[in-house]
Design an enzyme around this catalytic site. Sequence first.
Site, PDB file in Angstrom:
ATOM      1  CE  LYS A   6      -7.019   8.957   2.256  1.00 43.57           C
ATOM      2  NZ  LYS A   6      -7.767   7.842   1.731  1.00 43.57           N
ATOM      3  CG  ASP A  65      -1.941   1.109   1.200  1.00 47.85           C
ATOM      4  OD1 ASP A  65      -1.664   2.135   0.549  1.00 47.85           O
ATOM      5  OD2 ASP A  65      -3.002   0.966   1.827  1.00 47.85           O
TER       6      ASP A  65
HETATM    7  N1  PLP Z   1      -4.859   2.823   2.254  1.00 43.59           N
HETATM    8  C1  PLP Z   1      -4.505   3.834   3.052  1.00 43.59           C
HETATM    9  C2  PLP Z   1      -3.101   3.909   3.563  1.00 43.59           C
HETATM   10  C3  PLP Z   1      -5.456   4.786   3.424  1.00 43.59           C
HETATM   11  O1  PLP Z   1      -5.087   5.785   4.241  1.00 43.59           O
HETATM   12  C4  PLP Z   1      -6.789   4.675   2.917  1.00 43.59           C
HETATM   13  C5  PLP Z   1      -7.811   5.666   3.289  1.00 43.59           C
HETATM   14  O2  PLP Z   1      -7.634   6.477   4.177  1.00 43.59           O
HETATM   15  C6  PLP Z   1      -7.101   3.598   2.084  1.00 43.59           C
HETATM   16  C7  PLP Z   1      -6.114   2.688   1.758  1.00 43.59           C
HETATM   17  C8  PLP Z   1      -8.494   3.409   1.553  1.00 43.59           C
HETATM   18  O3  PLP Z   1      -8.735   4.314   0.534  1.00 43.59           O
HETATM   19  P1  PLP Z   1     -10.178   4.880   0.119  1.00 43.59           P
HETATM   20  O4  PLP Z   1     -10.647   5.734   1.259  1.00 43.59           O
HETATM   21  O5  PLP Z   1      -9.907   5.616  -1.144  1.00 43.59           O
HETATM   22  O6  PLP Z   1     -11.070   3.710  -0.064  1.00 43.59           O
END
Ligand code: PLP
Length: 389
Positions: free
Chosen positions: A194, A169
């Site tokens: 983000k 991630d």
């Molecule tokens: N991965 C990380 C590190 C995140 O901070 C987030 C959301 O805050 C996600 C995945 C999930 O993303 P989304 O909110 O676009 O579904």
Amino acid sequence: MRFDTRLVRAGEEPDPRYGDVVPPIHVATTYERRVQDPPRYFYGRGENPTRERLESCLASLEDARFATVFSSGQAAAATVLSLLRPGQRLLSEEDVYPGTNALFALLANQDIQVEYADLSDPQVVASALGGPDVAMVWIETPTNPLLKIVDIAQVSGLAHDRGALVVVDNTFASPLLQQPLALGADVSLYSTTKFLAGHSDVLGGALVYDDPRLHQSIRSHRTAVGNVPGGLDCYLVRRGVKTLSLRLNRQMETAARIADLLMSCSTVEGVRYPGRPEHPQYAVAKAQMAGPGSIISFDYRGGPPERLLDRVRLFSCGVSLGGVQSLIECPALMTHRPLPPEVRASRGIRDSLIRLSVGIEDPQDLLDDLREALAPDPQPSGPSRPEQP
Ligand code: PLP
């Protein structure tokens, strides 16, 4: 093309019919065709030209063959997790986004076992991977909210020796600061919501990878479950990507100044910023990242965390990160509230922990805001009142 040029140009070739420097946004859900011809575009859940342009850009940012975009980061994660089969085991870094914990919890219904470990500790990695067969290793680095750094090359090497797929991630770093595939991982995952989109106005997710077999499985799953982003959302993400480098470089400059300020505040302890030499994995961060990012966390000692959240004027109190607006939050009260207190405590997430996402406002305004908000309450002065009998 170099990276910053790709941010602007990749997948943005003008349509020769019009020559417009911003490609049109395709919103059609279906496509006219001659029924006897095999269709290139069939139905919007499967194919969309605006989506494809975004995918070609994201793949190019990591020199990868494929990228598949989704309606959110969670949707991207759910699709990559669909590769696991009953009886298999997933090993994950313990300090991950709580939404990822929620997705992992669903895997129990399919008889997939999830194990958490502190993958920022090389000793732990070796023993955690030494157990029964692991099919997938899940890395998040920098981690959320403790900003630990996991050595992607080290974990990927050990995971591949055991035949496991490595997913990183990369949301906190973005491809500007960290290139997981080049470091040995198999899949980079993004919440494009983000840094990539960067303006807190569109949700999205992406998987980036090189293996054609993965591509086949990932595309089939997305088309089947329909977790696709629409053309307008893809356009917004693509537009945001153009300024990623400008935004994030500015955000990092300000973040470094804010980290310095925090180090000097009497109401602050335990500043966590991968750009500071005191950070436990500073050397790994320096080696695998092109910059330490713009997220900082620290423990607030000036009173209950609500006091600080109420006092800031410019930082908006809110979840999420990576946008142009600076945000402040208390994980125990907000993003990480769904985790049981004992789980938070075992991972080192104290109730006093504060997370900042530094935006692109004037750095001095942000520093002034924090300096004032973090100032200790003045001690009562003058002669103390005689105690009441
Ligand atoms: N991965 C990380 C590190 C995140 O901070 C987030 C959301 O805050 C996600 C995945 C999930 O993303 P989304 O909110 O676009 O579904």
